[in-house]
Design a protein around this motif. Structure first.
Motif, PDB file in Angstrom:
ATOM      1  N   THR A  15       0.829  -1.201   0.000  1.00 45.15           N
ATOM      2  CA  THR A  15       0.000   0.000   0.000  1.00 45.15           C
ATOM      3  C   THR A  15       0.865   1.254   0.000  1.00 45.15           C
ATOM      4  N   VAL A  19       1.037   4.181  -2.902  1.00 45.35           N
ATOM      5  CA  VAL A  19       0.834   5.607  -2.622  1.00 45.35           C
ATOM      6  C   VAL A  19       2.005   6.426  -3.142  1.00 45.35           C
ATOM      7  N   LYS A  22       1.855   6.740  -6.953  1.00 43.16           N
ATOM      8  CA  LYS A  22       0.798   7.661  -7.376  1.00 43.16           C
ATOM      9  C   LYS A  22       1.214   9.108  -7.164  1.00 43.16           C
ATOM     10  N   VAL A  23       1.819   9.385  -6.024  1.00 42.68           N
ATOM     11  CA  VAL A  23       2.267  10.749  -5.745  1.00 42.68           C
ATOM     12  C   VAL A  23       3.372  11.155  -6.713  1.00 42.68           C
ATOM     13  N   MET A  81      -4.208  10.568  -0.083  1.00 41.38           N
ATOM     14  CA  MET A  81      -3.097   9.621  -0.141  1.00 41.38           C
ATOM     15  C   MET A  81      -2.368   9.511   1.200  1.00 41.38           C
ATOM     16  N   GLU A 262      -9.182   1.741  -4.880  1.00 41.33           N
ATOM     17  CA  GLU A 262      -8.382   2.962  -4.838  1.00 41.33           C
ATOM     18  C   GLU A 262      -7.557   3.142  -6.111  1.00 41.33           C
ATOM     19  N   PHE A 266      -7.856   6.317  -8.695  1.00 42.49           N
ATOM     20  CA  PHE A 266      -6.685   7.079  -9.139  1.00 42.49           C
ATOM     21  C   PHE A 266      -6.617   7.137 -10.660  1.00 42.49           C
TER      22      PHE A 266
END
Length: 297
Positions: A15, A19, A22-23, A81, A262, A266
């Motif tokens: 996870t 995150v 994605k960031v 996030m 999730e 996104f």
């Protein structure tokens, strides 16, 4: 026992990696967007001829509006996030800015199309509100109209009695404050009405300018350019419509891929909200010959 204790650690690490990825995808796009917008706004501020033209003033206004929209959107994304929770008095202003600026984009597209219509059909007797020194009246009106919708939407909602607006931390999402059936119905009706009106305005101005192009023998190049500009506004409207395709994409992804909720959220945010908002002002800006020359310099 050892396997049972390792499973949550592996899940947590996956996870966290998701995150971080994605960031790391969103932030470079956001920084590149800010750089491009900063260059164009610097050109507007440095050259008086742009500030003396209503079309360029409206475009600069659209750049500022889209910057606020993306900034609020990315902040909300980072809060989700990072699992950062805010009290409602801090969360609602962010949601209001994000919603109002999205509405404002639609109104700006319709206004810019009408500006081209006025410039073609009333070149010598332009109405006072459309002159460069009075265009701020229209801009202020657009802001007031775009802020009215989210205020009404938040006002008709029902807040959870267990949530205190000043002390209870909540996840800063639209669903937290806009979850009632009345709000969902109001939102659907408003967006249908808004997109329909903007589409009608763009279609009307395009058809009228197209008819004028066929009648005019002189200055046809200017009229034809205005027609293509209005057509581009129609394309920008379609980019805005992509924000509402998430039910279709979610269904298709669920049917053909085993993605986590999730990850689906996104994908929709990045492809149908962030990228269209990133591309829309850049396409319009780089298409303009004057701006393109200054950007090249």
């Amino acid at each position: 026992m050892q396997n049972l204790t390792e499973l949550p650690v592996n899940a947590t690490s996956q996870t966290s990696l998701s995150v971080i990825i994605k960031v790391c995808i969103v932030i470079p796009f956001f920084c590149a967007f800010l750089c491009c917008i900063g260059v164009m706004l610097h050109i507007f501020a440095s050259h008086r001829q742009f500030l003396d033209t209503s079309r360029y003033i409206l475009f600069a206004y659209m750049l500022i509006n889209d910057t606020l929209q993306i900034l609020s959107s990315v902040l909300l994304f980072l809060f989700v996030m990072g699992q950062v929770k805010l009290v409602l008095v801090c969360c609602v202003p962010l949601l209001l800015i994000s919603t109002a600026t999205f509405q404002n984009t639609l109104l700006i597209l319709a206004t810019m199309s009408l500006e081209r219509y006025v410039a073609i059909f009333y070149p010598l007797q332009r109405p006072a509100a459309w002159r460069s020194d009075r265009i701020w009246i229209i801009i202020l009106s657009l802001w007031l109209l775009s802020c009215t919708y989210p205020i009404i939407e938040f006002a008709i909602g029902e807040l959870d009695p267990a949530v205190d607006a000043l002390s209870t931390p909540v996840s800063c999402k639209v669903t937290v404050v806009n979850s009632s059936a009345v709000q969902m119905l109001f939102k659907a009706a408003f967006y249908v009405l808004m997109f329909t009106l903007v589409a009608v305005v763009i279609l009307f101005t395009y058809v009228r300018i197209l008819m004028e192009t066929r009648k005019m023998r002189q200055n046809r190049a200017s009229v034809s350019k205005a027609m293509h500009t209005v057509l581009l506004h129609g394309f920008q409207l379609l980019l805005c419509l992509l924000a509402f395709t998430h039910p279709i994409t979610e269904t298709l992804i669920v049917l053909h891929a085993n993605w986590l909720p999730e990850d689906i959220a996104f994908f929709n945010y990045f492809c149908f909200i962030l990228i269209p908002r990133f591309l829309s002002p850049l396409i319009y800006g780089f298409r303009d010959q004057n701006l393109r020359d200054y950007i090249g310099k």
